[in-house]
Design an enzyme around this catalytic site. Structure first.
Site, PDB file in Angstrom:
ATOM      1  N   ASP A   1     -47.405 -11.936 -14.343  1.00 22.14           N
ATOM      2  CA  ASP A   1     -46.543 -12.567 -15.354  1.00 22.14           C
ATOM      3  C   ASP A   1     -45.202 -11.839 -15.477  1.00 22.14           C
ATOM      4  OD1 ASP A   1     -47.516 -10.363 -16.675  1.00 22.14           O
ATOM      5  OD2 ASP A   1     -48.371 -11.456 -18.370  1.00 22.14           O
TER       6      ASP A   1
ATOM      7  N   ASP B   1     -52.007 -14.076 -12.933  1.00 27.15           N
ATOM      8  CA  ASP B   1     -52.097 -13.591 -14.314  1.00 27.15           C
ATOM      9  C   ASP B   1     -52.337 -14.727 -15.299  1.00 27.15           C
ATOM     10  OD1 ASP B   1     -51.973 -10.850 -14.566  1.00 27.15           O
ATOM     11  OD2 ASP B   1     -49.784 -10.766 -14.565  1.00 27.15           O
TER      12      ASP B   1
ATOM     13  N   LYS C   1     -56.083 -12.521 -13.557  1.00 29.80           N
ATOM     14  CA  LYS C   1     -55.991 -11.188 -14.161  1.00 29.80           C
ATOM     15  C   LYS C   1     -55.699 -11.348 -15.638  1.00 29.80           C
ATOM     16  CE  LYS C   1     -52.442  -8.178 -13.362  1.00 29.80           C
ATOM     17  NZ  LYS C   1     -51.859  -8.041 -14.716  1.00 29.80           N
TER      18      LYS C   1
ATOM     19  N   GLU D   1     -55.271  -8.858 -19.503  1.00 30.62           N
ATOM     20  CA  GLU D   1     -54.995  -7.513 -20.007  1.00 30.62           C
ATOM     21  C   GLU D   1     -55.929  -7.124 -21.141  1.00 30.62           C
ATOM     22  OE1 GLU D   1     -50.847  -7.132 -21.058  1.00 30.62           O
ATOM     23  OE2 GLU D   1     -50.180  -7.766 -19.060  1.00 30.62           O
TER      24      GLU D   1
ATOM     25  N   GLU E   1     -52.232   0.857 -15.365  1.00 27.75           N
ATOM     26  CA  GLU E   1     -50.764   0.965 -15.400  1.00 27.75           C
ATOM     27  C   GLU E   1     -50.310   2.112 -16.296  1.00 27.75           C
ATOM     28  OE1 GLU E   1     -48.647  -2.717 -15.979  1.00 27.75           O
ATOM     29  OE2 GLU E   1     -46.719  -1.687 -16.197  1.00 27.75           O
TER      30      GLU E   1
HETATM   31  O1  KIV Z   1     -47.360  -8.927 -13.940  1.00 24.53           O
HETATM   32  C1  KIV Z   1     -47.350  -8.035 -13.075  1.00 24.53           C
HETATM   33  O2  KIV Z   1     -46.523  -8.025 -12.152  1.00 24.53           O
HETATM   34  C2  KIV Z   1     -48.355  -6.994 -13.176  1.00 24.53           C
HETATM   35  C3  KIV Z   1     -48.182  -5.774 -12.322  1.00 24.53           C
HETATM   36  C4  KIV Z   1     -47.239  -4.846 -12.987  1.00 24.53           C
HETATM   37  C5  KIV Z   1     -49.479  -5.122 -12.045  1.00 24.53           C
HETATM   38  O3  KIV Z   1     -49.254  -7.098 -13.962  1.00 24.53           O
END
Ligand code: KIV
Length: 259
Positions: free
Chosen positions: A44, A83, A113, A115, A182
């Protein structure tokens, strides 16, 4: 053979580093895939690097789907992970299944993905995995919480470090197939990497992680401001500027086209 989530877990066991880069369009994804990148993340961060927003919060599920579809059209071999954007999964487990399902159905991505590692998120990961949607977790600095955490390094006190470790174990037990770590101390990333059976993919988390990820706009030197842990391997901003300036000059001087 195309990269799978099972392959990543096998590579951790064999200590074969996992290389991940982000992509937001067909052209970039195609080049990265041909170059041999293992995992392509439609992160994202495309909100910032492709859409010009000041953080990741405004990007919508439909925008992620639009970009992830383009990325998938350019990829033959890498595992494509997309994401889940802010508020597309935190409201309820049902909403998370709907959002993640829409991504898998409409884009061709193989996984999502998300968070965090609170009990709600752990339950969400368990449900998504149970319905057949592979989940990459993301702990430490989680940019969707920028208004609470800022962009500072996480896990720097014993209490915070223990919480991140506990969450890593919890998301792994819930079924996450990999964990992005991260901006946390490398010692903490090393402990987590040792304790969980699934690969850790680090960004600003030191060399002990099972793999590394960079935002491709940083890798290419396209971004004007980068996080302290990023590295540019070329300076496309300068190269593009030079190319554009040469074109401007040649057109103005009547040198292009030649006839
Ligand atoms: O959104 C993204 O690019 C990420 C990376 C920083 C791992 O989550």
């Amino acid at each position: 053979m195309a990269v799978t989530t099972r392959k990543l877990i096998e590579w951790k066991r064999k200590q074969r580093p996992i290389v991940t880069l982000t992509a937001w369009d067909y052209l970039i994804a195609r080049v990265l895939d041909r170059a041999g990148v293992d995992v392509i993340l439609v992160g994202d961060t495309l909100a910032e690097v492709a859409l010009g927003y000041k953080n990741t919060l405004p990007v919508t599920l439909d925008e992620m789907i639009h970009h992830a579809s383009a990325v998938c059209r350019g990829v033959n071999n890498a595992l494509v992970v997309c994401d889940l954007p802010f508020l597309s999964y935190q409201i309820s487990i049902e909403k998370a299944v709907e959002s993640a399902g829409k991504i898998l159905k409409q884009t061709g991505a193989a996984a999502v993905k998300l968070e965090g590692g609170s009990p709600d998120i752990v339950a969400t990961i368990a449900k998504l995995t149970a319905v057949g949607i592979p989940v990459m977790a993301h702990l430490g600095l989680t940019p969707q919480s920028v208004n609470i955490l800022g962009y500072k390094k996480q896990g720097t006190t014993d209490l915070e470090a223990q919480r991140i470790l506990d969450r890593a174990i919890a998301v792994s037990n819930a079924g996450a197939f990999a964990i992005v770590l991260e901006h946390i101390p490398s010692e903490l990333a090393a402990i987590i990497t040792d304790k969980v059976p699934v690969p850790t993919i680090g960004i600003g988390a030191g060399k002990s992680c099972d793999g590394q990820v960079l935002v491709t706009a940083d890798l290419l030197g396209l971004t004007e401001k980068q996080p302290p842990f990023a590295k540019s391997y070329t300076n496309l901003r300068e190269l593009i500027t030079e190319a554009a300036e040469s074109f401007i000059l040649e057109v103005k001087e009547g040198k292009f086209p030649q006839t």
